[in-house]
Design a protein around this motif. Structure first.
Motif, PDB file in Angstrom:
ATOM      1  N   ALA A   1      -7.558  -0.607   9.067  1.00  0.00           N
ATOM      2  CA  ALA A   1      -7.793  -1.582   7.996  1.00  0.00           C
ATOM      3  C   ALA A   1      -7.829  -2.999   8.562  1.00  0.00           C
ATOM      4  O   ALA A   1      -8.655  -3.819   8.155  1.00  0.00           O
ATOM      5  CB  ALA A   1      -6.703  -1.458   6.928  1.00  0.00           C
TER       6      ALA A   1
ATOM      7  N   SER B   1     -10.834  -5.743   8.477  1.00  0.00           N
ATOM      8  CA  SER B   1     -10.667  -7.000   7.750  1.00  0.00           C
ATOM      9  C   SER B   1     -10.735  -8.216   8.674  1.00  0.00           C
ATOM     10  O   SER B   1     -10.700  -9.343   8.197  1.00  0.00           O
ATOM     11  CB  SER B   1      -9.337  -6.993   6.989  1.00  0.00           C
ATOM     12  OG  SER B   1      -8.278  -6.820   7.891  1.00  0.00           O
TER      13      SER B   1
ATOM     14  N   PHE C   1      -7.175  -6.376   0.368  1.00  0.00           N
ATOM     15  CA  PHE C   1      -8.007  -5.314   0.952  1.00  0.00           C
ATOM     16  C   PHE C   1      -7.137  -4.304   1.698  1.00  0.00           C
ATOM     17  O   PHE C   1      -7.264  -3.090   1.514  1.00  0.00           O
ATOM     18  CB  PHE C   1      -9.040  -5.916   1.901  1.00  0.00           C
ATOM     19  CG  PHE C   1      -9.752  -4.886   2.734  1.00  0.00           C
ATOM     20  CD1 PHE C   1     -10.784  -4.143   2.191  1.00  0.00           C
ATOM     21  CD2 PHE C   1      -9.354  -4.650   4.045  1.00  0.00           C
ATOM     22  CE1 PHE C   1     -11.422  -3.177   2.953  1.00  0.00           C
ATOM     23  CE2 PHE C   1      -9.984  -3.679   4.810  1.00  0.00           C
ATOM     24  CZ  PHE C   1     -11.028  -2.944   4.266  1.00  0.00           C
ATOM     25  N   ILE C   2      -6.246  -4.823   2.555  1.00  0.00           N
ATOM     26  CA  ILE C   2      -5.392  -3.920   3.336  1.00  0.00           C
ATOM     27  C   ILE C   2      -4.494  -3.107   2.409  1.00  0.00           C
ATOM     28  O   ILE C   2      -4.341  -1.888   2.563  1.00  0.00           O
ATOM     29  CB  ILE C   2      -4.554  -4.725   4.352  1.00  0.00           C
ATOM     30  CG1 ILE C   2      -5.482  -5.370   5.386  1.00  0.00           C
ATOM     31  CG2 ILE C   2      -3.530  -3.834   5.046  1.00  0.00           C
ATOM     32  CD1 ILE C   2      -4.762  -6.188   6.433  1.00  0.00           C
TER      33      ILE C   2
ATOM     34  N   ARG D   1      -4.921  -2.246  -0.748  1.00  0.00           N
ATOM     35  CA  ARG D   1      -5.618  -1.214  -1.525  1.00  0.00           C
ATOM     36  C   ARG D   1      -6.131  -0.092  -0.633  1.00  0.00           C
ATOM     37  O   ARG D   1      -6.124   1.077  -1.017  1.00  0.00           O
ATOM     38  CB  ARG D   1      -6.772  -1.845  -2.303  1.00  0.00           C
ATOM     39  CG  ARG D   1      -6.282  -2.828  -3.339  1.00  0.00           C
ATOM     40  CD  ARG D   1      -7.420  -3.486  -4.050  1.00  0.00           C
ATOM     41  NE  ARG D   1      -7.929  -2.633  -5.122  1.00  0.00           N
ATOM     42  CZ  ARG D   1      -9.054  -2.903  -5.775  1.00  0.00           C
ATOM     43  NH1 ARG D   1      -9.789  -3.944  -5.468  1.00  0.00           N
ATOM     44  NH2 ARG D   1      -9.455  -2.112  -6.745  1.00  0.00           N
ATOM     45  N   ASP D   2      -6.544  -0.432   0.569  1.00  0.00           N
ATOM     46  CA  ASP D   2      -6.985   0.611   1.500  1.00  0.00           C
ATOM     47  C   ASP D   2      -5.823   1.542   1.830  1.00  0.00           C
ATOM     48  O   ASP D   2      -5.964   2.762   1.810  1.00  0.00           O
ATOM     49  CB  ASP D   2      -7.533  -0.036   2.777  1.00  0.00           C
ATOM     50  CG  ASP D   2      -8.200   0.990   3.682  1.00  0.00           C
ATOM     51  OD1 ASP D   2      -9.118   1.677   3.193  1.00  0.00           O
ATOM     52  OD2 ASP D   2      -7.795   1.117   4.849  1.00  0.00           O
TER      53      ASP D   2
ATOM     54  N   ARG E   1      -4.857   3.912  -0.944  1.00  0.00           N
ATOM     55  CA  ARG E   1      -5.702   5.100  -0.995  1.00  0.00           C
ATOM     56  C   ARG E   1      -5.357   6.072   0.131  1.00  0.00           C
ATOM     57  O   ARG E   1      -5.284   7.274  -0.063  1.00  0.00           O
ATOM     58  CB  ARG E   1      -7.170   4.680  -0.929  1.00  0.00           C
ATOM     59  CG  ARG E   1      -8.057   5.531  -1.783  1.00  0.00           C
ATOM     60  CD  ARG E   1      -9.482   5.033  -1.872  1.00  0.00           C
ATOM     61  NE  ARG E   1     -10.026   4.602  -0.609  1.00  0.00           N
ATOM     62  CZ  ARG E   1     -10.389   3.351  -0.364  1.00  0.00           C
ATOM     63  NH1 ARG E   1     -10.247   2.438  -1.281  1.00  0.00           N
ATOM     64  NH2 ARG E   1     -10.886   3.027   0.795  1.00  0.00           N
ATOM     65  N   ARG E   2      -5.110   5.539   1.332  1.00  0.00           N
ATOM     66  CA  ARG E   2      -4.754   6.412   2.470  1.00  0.00           C
ATOM     67  C   ARG E   2      -3.457   7.166   2.199  1.00  0.00           C
ATOM     68  O   ARG E   2      -3.319   8.332   2.557  1.00  0.00           O
ATOM     69  CB  ARG E   2      -4.580   5.590   3.746  1.00  0.00           C
ATOM     70  CG  ARG E   2      -5.803   4.816   4.154  1.00  0.00           C
ATOM     71  CD  ARG E   2      -6.928   5.744   4.456  1.00  0.00           C
ATOM     72  NE  ARG E   2      -8.124   5.014   4.811  1.00  0.00           N
ATOM     73  CZ  ARG E   2      -9.291   5.568   4.956  1.00  0.00           C
ATOM     74  NH1 ARG E   2      -9.434   6.866   4.766  1.00  0.00           N
ATOM     75  NH2 ARG E   2     -10.337   4.849   5.286  1.00  0.00           N
TER      76      ARG E   2
ATOM     77  N   LYS F   1      -3.862   4.080  10.107  1.00  0.00           N
ATOM     78  CA  LYS F   1      -4.788   3.603   9.075  1.00  0.00           C
ATOM     79  C   LYS F   1      -4.649   2.094   8.900  1.00  0.00           C
ATOM     80  O   LYS F   1      -5.608   1.408   8.556  1.00  0.00           O
ATOM     81  CB  LYS F   1      -4.511   4.291   7.737  1.00  0.00           C
ATOM     82  CG  LYS F   1      -4.449   5.795   7.807  1.00  0.00           C
ATOM     83  CD  LYS F   1      -5.796   6.403   8.095  1.00  0.00           C
ATOM     84  CE  LYS F   1      -5.732   7.910   8.036  1.00  0.00           C
ATOM     85  NZ  LYS F   1      -6.949   8.540   8.534  1.00  0.00           N
TER      86      LYS F   1
ATOM     87  N   GLY G   1       0.822  -1.207   0.000  1.00  0.00           N
ATOM     88  CA  GLY G   1       0.000   0.000   0.000  1.00  0.00           C
ATOM     89  C   GLY G   1       0.854   1.254   0.000  1.00  0.00           C
ATOM     90  O   GLY G   1       0.596   2.199  -0.739  1.00  0.00           O
TER      91      GLY G   1
END
Lengths: 273, 284
Positions: free
Chosen positions: A198, A202, A152-153, A155-156, A159-160, A194, A98
């Protein structure tokens, strides 16, 4: 008369309204259970609290006749071990992916399309592949959890990372910072809270993958036990197990939230505004 | 919005201001233009700025003054022409020779006031992590405390930026920028969000630092009065040509280049009228 949207419950009211649905559910359960046991004392579907107590007693406080272990605690330890290792791996890989895809355009160009495609693969669909590749032991269950929540983590956090104001990155550069200094001192500390958020989000999916993997192939674990005793319709074991899993999930969530407040006080003051 | 379609001010009447003696200009702007697609933002800018000048950039919204500042900063590049810094093309990425204070988001929210300023020292020291250890850390702490004392933040060393008022946050941003020891300080509407009283304090602070450290300052502002009060030189950005049917065809240029302190009231009024829409927006 105030409009409904302007009515604020006071503290007592808040507590009362919050507990009310729980109390109602409990009442409905007790009433239904009593009614069924009245008709058929051997009914297994809605056990009384005494029967559930017996079930807990048998699983948690008496050694198993076959293995001599306290099954409830053994199951809990196994499941928590798998879940925590899987989540830790996912958090580590997700953080790195990420951060780099969010902050380094060249890295993002190479990795983001793959990450998007991988995140669309339903993890449970590749569970058989994992069993074939890694056998039926611990590793395939841990890897399922890791594969399931890493995208998921990642991509989150991507974005953060991109949400960090451009001005801060420019500012750091005007102070002479190079890329690795910006990653270490400007970006990483701001996405760590963040990351905890996340992970909290999840964990639900993490439990899902854990129980699914244990149900399919395992010799212990909370998910394994529930699916095992289902054959005997042992609701007196299943219900406390489900309650216990719910409690563990709640406890871990609150723990992570408090950890975040403790480690990143600046983040909480910001969030309040 | 622009009422001088046919009577664009004639820049040739105004003496170009070539500052101090024969020294090599610090910044040369040669025929610079900037456009995004069909939208021409700036066109045909030609200016020289010498070390130690304090240039304020005023003009209506969207007239390219911030774009010009970004080109100095290195986050935007000219579409045509070139900007020279000490005779060489200005780097196309932000660097430690040009400090910046934005209107907001200028400080790091996860660091205390002291850490924010110490980070500037750590970044200067290079290395991979941006952390300082041992003696250099002690020294950085001392330097940081000193400069924070100087800008009036000595009492708030351990607070986080979110606990500070707007004015104190900008003081911190300025202290931080100055510890990077830039030769050029860029200010992008730094006081736009502050109350008038606090603004006046900040003006004093900036003027003092400018004189003490002999900085070259570029400041974008909406406020003509502020521009006249602070700068040694004032640039007004406005469109030189205007096509009412295609407002994006022509970009803005610098319509006035004034030595502050030598402007009569009539001219002030004229400029104020020309960029008046901005003032109205500010009041609203």
């Amino acid at each position: 008369m105030k409009k409904l949207i302007n009515h604020q419950p006071n503290r007592t009211m808040h507590l009362f309204l919050g507990l009310l649905p729980f109390a109602l559910l409990l009442l409905v359960y007790i009433a239904s259970s009593d009614a069924r046991l009245e008709v058929n004392p051997n009914d297994k579907l809605l056990p009384s609290f005494a029967q559930i107590g017996d079930g807990i007693e048998r699983m948690a406080f008496e050694p198993s006749k076959r293995t001599g272990e306290y099954l409830f605690w053994q199951d809990t330890a196994s499941s928590l071990f798998r879940l925590s290792i899987g989540v830790l791996i996912a958090a580590g890989i997700g953080l790195l992916l990420g951060m780099f895809t969010g902050a380094v355009p060249m890295f993002s160009a190479g990795v983001s399309p793959l990450l998007t495609v991988v995140s669309l693969i339903p993890p449970l669909a590749i569970l058989p592949v994992l069993f074939i590749l890694f056998g039926l032991g611990e590793s395939s269950k841990i890897i399922l959890i890791a594969i399931g929540i890493t995208p998921f983590i990642a991509r989150d956090l991507q974005r953060r990372t991109q949400e960090i104001p451009f001005e801060q990155l420019v500012k750091a550069q005007t102070l002479g910072a190079n890329t690795s200094q910006i990653l270490m001192r400007v970006i990483l500390p701001q996405i760590l809270p963040k990351l905890i958020e996340a992970v909290r989000l999840s964990l639900g999916a993490g439990w899902l993958f854990l129980i699914a993997a244990e149900a399919v192939a395992s010799t212990d674990g909370l998910g394994y036990r529930i699916f095992l005793v289902r054959r005997y319709m042992a609701m007196d074991v299943i219900l406390p197990y489900v309650a216990w899993i719910t409690f563990l999930a709640f406890f871990i969530d609150v723990g992570l939230k408090n950890l975040s407040t403790f480690l990143f006080p600046w983040h909480e003051t910001g969030a309040k505004k | 919005m622009n009422n001088n379609t046919n009577t664009s001010p004639n820049t040739n009447n105004l003496e170009p201001i070539e500052g101090k003696g024969n020294s090599v200009p610090m910044i040369q702007v040669n025929n610079v233009g900037k456009q995004y697609g069909d939208n021409v933002v700036l066109e045909r800018l030609n200016k020289t700025v010498h070390e130690g000048e304090f240039v304020t950039l005023v003009g209506a919204s969207g007239c390219g003054k911030s774009t010009f500042l970004n080109m100095l900063l290195g986050t935007a590049e000219p579409s045509s022409g070139e900007i020279l810094l000490h005779g060489k093309p200005i780097p196309s990425e932000p660097g430690s020779d040009r400090g910046i204070v934005f209107q907001q988001y200028s400080v790091f929210p996860h660091m205390s006031v002291l850490e924010n300023v110490m980070a500037a020292k750590a970044f200067k020291a290079k290395g991979l992590t941006g952390f300082l250890f041992g003696a250099s850390r002690t020294q950085a702490k001392k330097d940081a405390s000193e400069i924070l004392e100087q800008v009036g933040l000595g009492h708030a060393l351990n607070k986080y930026p979110d606990e500070l008022s707007g004015g104190m946050k900008q003081r911190l941003a300025i202290a931080q920028a100055l510890l990077g020891q830039p030769r050029i300080l860029l200010l992008d509407e730094p006081f736009g969000a502050l109350d008038p009283g606090i603004r006046a304090d900040m003006h004093e602070l900036v003027l003092t630092l400018w004189k003490e450290l002999k900085l070259t300052v570029f400041m974008v502002t909406h406020d003509l009065k502020e521009g006249f009060y602070l700068g040694s030189r004032l640039w007004v950005f406005d469109k030189l040509r205007h096509d009412p049917h295609a407002p994006q065809r022509y970009g803005a240029g610098i319509t006035y280049d004034l030595q502050v302190g030598q402007v009569d009231h009539a001219l002030y009024q004229q400029i104020d009228d020309e960029i008046r829409p901005v003032s109205d927006v500010q009041v609203a």
